[in-house]
Design a protein around this motif. Structure first.
Motif, short mmCIF file in Angstrom:
data_model
loop_
_atom_site.label_atom_id
_atom_site.label_comp_id
_atom_site.label_asym_id
_atom_site.label_seq_id
_atom_site.Cartn_x
_atom_site.Cartn_y
_atom_site.Cartn_z
N ILE A 114 0.88 -1.24 -0.02
CA ILE A 114 0.16 0.13 0.11
C ILE A 114 0.87 1.34 -0.16
CG2 ILE A 114 -1.77 1.18 1.13
CD1 ILE A 114 -2.44 -1.30 2.79
N ARG A 115 0.50 2.26 -0.84
CA ARG A 115 1.64 3.40 -0.84
C ARG A 115 0.51 4.39 -0.38
NH1 ARG A 115 5.02 5.60 -5.91
NH2 ARG A 115 6.17 7.45 -5.04
N PRO A 116 0.78 5.10 0.58
CA PRO A 116 -0.09 6.10 1.34
C PRO A 116 -0.23 7.09 0.43
CG PRO A 116 1.66 5.40 2.90
CD PRO A 116 2.05 4.74 1.67
N LYS A 117 -1.58 7.60 0.47
CA LYS A 117 -2.01 8.93 -0.46
C LYS A 117 -1.85 10.09 0.33
CE LYS A 117 -5.95 10.72 -3.03
NZ LYS A 117 -7.29 10.23 -3.49
N ILE A 118 -1.01 10.90 -0.46
CA ILE A 118 -0.52 12.47 0.06
C ILE A 118 -1.86 13.19 -0.20
CG2 ILE A 118 0.72 14.38 -0.30
CD1 ILE A 118 3.15 12.32 -0.75
N PRO A 119 -2.57 13.65 0.70
CA PRO A 119 -3.81 14.54 0.27
C PRO A 119 -3.39 15.81 -0.59
CG PRO A 119 -3.37 14.40 2.67
CD PRO A 119 -2.21 13.92 1.90
N ASP A 120 -4.52 16.10 -1.29
CA ASP A 120 -4.47 16.88 -2.31
C ASP A 120 -4.01 18.36 -1.75
OD1 ASP A 120 -5.16 15.50 -4.50
OD2 ASP A 120 -7.31 16.10 -4.37
N MET A 121 -3.33 19.41 -2.38
CA MET A 121 -2.64 20.36 -1.73
C MET A 121 -2.97 21.53 -2.45
SD MET A 121 -0.37 19.47 0.77
CE MET A 121 0.65 17.87 1.23
N GLU A 122 -3.24 22.79 -1.79
CA GLU A 122 -3.46 24.00 -2.28
C GLU A 122 -2.71 24.41 -3.32
OE1 GLU A 122 -5.30 27.03 0.35
OE2 GLU A 122 -5.77 25.55 1.49
N MET A 123 -1.28 24.35 -3.31
CA MET A 123 -0.60 24.71 -4.09
C MET A 123 -0.16 24.06 -5.30
SD MET A 123 3.16 23.38 -2.19
CE MET A 123 3.46 21.92 -2.00
N ALA A 124 -0.99 22.93 -5.73
CA ALA A 124 -0.97 21.97 -6.80
C ALA A 124 -1.04 22.87 -8.04
CB ALA A 124 -2.25 20.90 -6.79
N GLY A 125 -1.81 23.66 -8.39
CA GLY A 125 -1.83 24.55 -9.54
C GLY A 125 -0.76 25.20 -9.74
N TYR A 126 -0.07 25.75 -8.83
CA TYR A 126 1.34 26.27 -9.00
C TYR A 126 2.33 25.48 -9.33
CZ TYR A 126 -0.60 30.85 -6.87
OH TYR A 126 -1.32 31.55 -6.69
N GLU A 127 2.21 24.28 -8.60
CA GLU A 127 3.04 23.12 -9.12
C GLU A 127 3.09 22.86 -10.63
OE1 GLU A 127 3.99 19.76 -6.47
OE2 GLU A 127 2.11 20.26 -5.62
N ARG A 128 1.81 22.64 -11.30
CA ARG A 128 1.68 22.40 -12.55
C ARG A 128 2.36 23.65 -13.42
NH1 ARG A 128 -3.12 19.91 -10.34
NH2 ARG A 128 -4.15 21.84 -10.73
N SER A 129 1.90 24.78 -12.91
CA SER A 129 2.68 25.88 -13.76
C SER A 129 4.05 25.95 -13.36
CB SER A 129 1.74 27.07 -13.36
OG SER A 129 2.20 27.37 -12.15
N GLY A 130 4.96 25.27 -12.79
CA GLY A 130 6.10 25.54 -12.71
C GLY A 130 6.72 26.48 -11.57
N ILE A 131 5.87 26.93 -11.00
CA ILE A 131 6.24 28.08 -9.85
C ILE A 131 6.77 27.52 -8.85
CG2 ILE A 131 5.41 30.20 -8.67
CD1 ILE A 131 3.35 30.61 -11.01
N VAL A 132 6.10 26.33 -8.70
CA VAL A 132 6.41 25.65 -7.03
C VAL A 132 6.93 24.18 -7.48
CG1 VAL A 132 5.45 24.60 -5.21
CG2 VAL A 132 4.85 26.90 -5.72
N HIS A 133 7.90 23.76 -6.56
CA HIS A 133 8.52 22.54 -6.90
C HIS A 133 8.92 21.75 -5.51
CE1 HIS A 133 10.90 19.43 -8.63
NE2 HIS A 133 11.69 19.46 -7.84
N LYS A 134 8.40 20.83 -5.38
CA LYS A 134 8.49 19.93 -3.84
C LYS A 134 9.87 19.49 -4.08
CE LYS A 134 3.76 18.04 -3.01
NZ LYS A 134 3.20 17.74 -4.17
N VAL A 135 10.48 19.26 -3.10
CA VAL A 135 11.77 18.77 -2.91
C VAL A 135 11.88 17.19 -2.71
CG1 VAL A 135 13.81 18.54 -1.51
CG2 VAL A 135 13.21 20.89 -2.23
N GLU A 136 12.25 16.51 -3.57
CA GLU A 136 12.28 15.02 -3.67
C GLU A 136 11.04 14.53 -3.35
OE1 GLU A 136 14.90 12.85 -4.06
OE2 GLU A 136 16.23 14.52 -4.02
N GLU A 137 10.07 14.46 -4.25
CA GLU A 137 8.56 14.46 -4.33
C GLU A 137 8.38 12.98 -3.99
OE1 GLU A 137 4.51 15.58 -6.69
OE2 GLU A 137 6.33 15.51 -7.56
N ALA A 138 8.92 12.07 -4.40
CA ALA A 138 8.80 10.62 -3.72
C ALA A 138 8.90 10.58 -2.46
CB ALA A 138 9.74 9.90 -4.70
N SER A 139 9.76 11.26 -1.78
CA SER A 139 9.93 10.94 -0.24
C SER A 139 9.68 12.25 0.44
CB SER A 139 11.33 10.47 -0.02
OG SER A 139 12.39 11.55 -0.44
N TRP A 140 8.61 13.17 -0.05
CA TRP A 140 8.53 14.38 0.50
C TRP A 140 7.96 14.46 1.82
CZ3 TRP A 140 4.05 18.14 0.99
CH2 TRP A 140 4.43 19.26 1.23
#
Length: 537
Positions: A114-140
């Motif tokens: 089972i891979r735990p689900k990370i809840p949807d984040m308010e910043m997701a739209g900024y991530e898609r536009s390349g303004i925001v980036h999570k560091v090491e997303e797989a293990s964030w």
């Protein structure tokens, strides 16, 4: 499913959001044979034949394990996430967050993934536009960013290696070894440790830094010999940070001149932390610097120092391309604050999830620190790092820069205070902190917009009195106060080199400015020398 496949998948079942290197998997599933091989390789008295045979056995174990990993990749249970240096392969579960699969086995066993689900984040739209980036997303969420280990708590390198092994499986950026000068007593043992640490950093794709207090070095000749060997062998994944103030530098001037000469000769960056301005240690990560809140560090030293083997420094990190934000939206404080609000709310979700699942994600850390596990997590913060935010950039109003950064930081601090109040009123021993910091350009060059700020070039002490440089440093001093998670001032050394003059420059910075942490870069000198050599030829 064969036995080895089952053993590999047990590793991923335990920590389903983590990324594992081939070396780590080999070590886990071939534990006894791997330990025998390592004992031969680490024994300096092993003859060449035994070492060669051990290396061949190790290579066979890797090939055999890679065969099973490839089978699991073909079955779409695992996927190769990336390839590190020297061809080291890293794997993650191929299933999506929130998905689960049950695999039957020829061994009359089944394994549930089972891979735990990370809840949807308010910043997701900024991530898609390349303004925001999570560091090491797989293990964030399932890993932390940085841990500081207290070297004075260990009797020798053997105990310290065990602690490092635990930390490396739980971090996705940097490990710091505080007060490393206490262990720099033997050239061969220390270099052997540093060499092994550098290899471990390469295997895991991490950084490590050794924090050395100049005033507490006992055997200066041994330390110089260790640094010379470290620099000569180009251990790039391990950094040294020299912790000092103006008085320490004056008392150890000749010794530090020798250190500068070594770093100059090998063209390696020199990192200095001003202990007179900021008492808490600084840490170098791949993504940028880390540090602790100075008041909290004072509390730690007063009540907990000598009890803890280490401290968690940073949890989750988000990077922001301010240039791209202002390019695609209105350039005003409201635009910036709207983004920061969404990021902070997202970090609050990740913080809550990490705390709630701490026994699942960080079992090895909790077991290691045992009765002080709560204190280990006590001073950690989440990070927002900024790129192309306007410092030292042409046609960018520096007053506007300080205004939007300062107002946003004050707002974030109020939000964190309110959240803490809510936690306490509910009887929850949880806290929430967000720190601001910068991003290192080496990491974001393929992620964000190209660098827009100018580099600070210094040829001699007189440059520090120039009006343009004084203005830049004045803004930087204010940024150090706002970037409470740590900042860095880069100084590119240009022109002719006199080690004594560099010491004067460093002394001037330590005694004259509110600059917590700075780096002398000598690469420009090398470029000039190469150009001159070509011209002469």
């Amino acid at each position: 499913m064969v036995k080895k496949d089952y053993e590999i998948l047990k590793i991923f079942r335990k920590e389903p959001n983590k990324e594992f290197s081939t070396s780590h998997i080999v070590k886990e599933i071939e534990n006894e044979e791997y330990a025998l091989i390592q004992s031969v390789l680490s024994d300096k008295y092993s003859d060449k034949t035994k070492v060669r045979q051990a290396k061949e056995k190790k290579a066979r174990l890797h090939r055999k394990t890679l065969y099973h990993l490839s089978n699991l990749v073909q079955k779409k249970i695992l996927k190769q996430n990336r390839e590190g240096k020297r061809g080291e392969k890293f794997f993650v579960l191929a299933i999506d967050a929130g998905e689960e699969i049950i695999l039957d086995s020829l061994l009359r066993k089944s394994i549930k993934l089972i891979r735990p689900k990370i809840p949807d984040m308010e910043m997701a739209g900024y991530e898609r536009s390349g303004i925001v980036h999570k560091v090491e997303e797989a293990s964030w969420i399932s890993r932390v960013n940085s841990i500081l280990v207290e070297c004075h708590m260990f009797k020798g390198f053997g105990e310290l290696r065990n602690m490092i092994s635990v930390c490396f499986t739980n971090i996705n950026d940097s490990l710091a070894l505080n007060d490393f000068q206490y262990l720099m007593n033997d050239k061969k043992k220390t270099y052997s440790f540093l060499s092994g640490l550098n290899s471990k950093c390469k295997d895991y794709g991490r950084n490590a830094c050794c924090i050395v207090k100049i005033s507490e070095i006992k055997d200066k000749s041994t330390v110089k010999a260790i640094l010379r060997e470290y620099l000569r062998n180009n251990l790039k994944q391990v950094y040294f940070i020299f912790d000092m103030d103006g008085k320490n530098l004056k008392e150890n001037e000749l010794f530090f001149m020798d250190i500068i000469k070594l770093f100059l000769d090998y063209n390696v960056d020199l990192y200095i932390k001003n202990n007179n301005i900021h008492k808490a240690p600084y840490i170098i990560g791949k993504f940028g610097p880390y540090t602790f809140d100075d008041k909290e560090w004072e509390l730690y030293e007063k009540e907990l120092k000598g009890k803890l083997y280490g401290l968690l420094c940073a949890q989750s990190t988000v990077l922001v391309d301010v240039e791209k934000l202002f390019r695609e939206n209105s350039k005003n404080i409201e635009t910036f604050n709207e983004l920061i609000d969404k990021i902070v709310n997202s970090l609050l979700i990740s913080n809550s999830l990490q705390r709630r699942k701490s026994t699942e994600f960080f079992e090895s850390l909790i077991n290691t620190f045992q009765e002080y596990s709560k204190e280990f997590f006590m001073f950690s913060r989440n990070y927002i790092r900024f790129w192309n935010y306007g410092w030292n950039r042409e046609n960018f109003d520096q007053e506007f820069l300080l205004n939007f950064m300062n107002s946003s930081k004050e707002k974030v601090n109020r939000f964190c205070f309110y959240e803490d109040t809510i936690y306490k009123s509910c009887g929850m021993p949880t806290r929430f902190r967000v720190a601001f910091s910068c991003v290192f350009d080496d990491f974001v060059k393929d992620v964000f917009t190209r660098r827009r700020y100018k580099q600070l070039n210094i040829s001699d002490l007189k440059d520090f009195y120039r009006e343009d440089i004084l203005n830049l440093i004045n803004v930087k001093e204010h940024l150090f106060d706002i970037f409470d998670g740590g900042d860095l001032m880069n100084i590119n050394k240009i022109g002719s080199v006199d080690v004594k003059n560099i010491v004067r420059e460093i002394s001037f910075i330590l005694n004259s400015y509110n600059i917590h942490f700075f780096r002398y870069r000598f690469s420009k000198l090398k470029e000039v020398n190469i150009s001159l050599d070509k011209f002469i030829k």
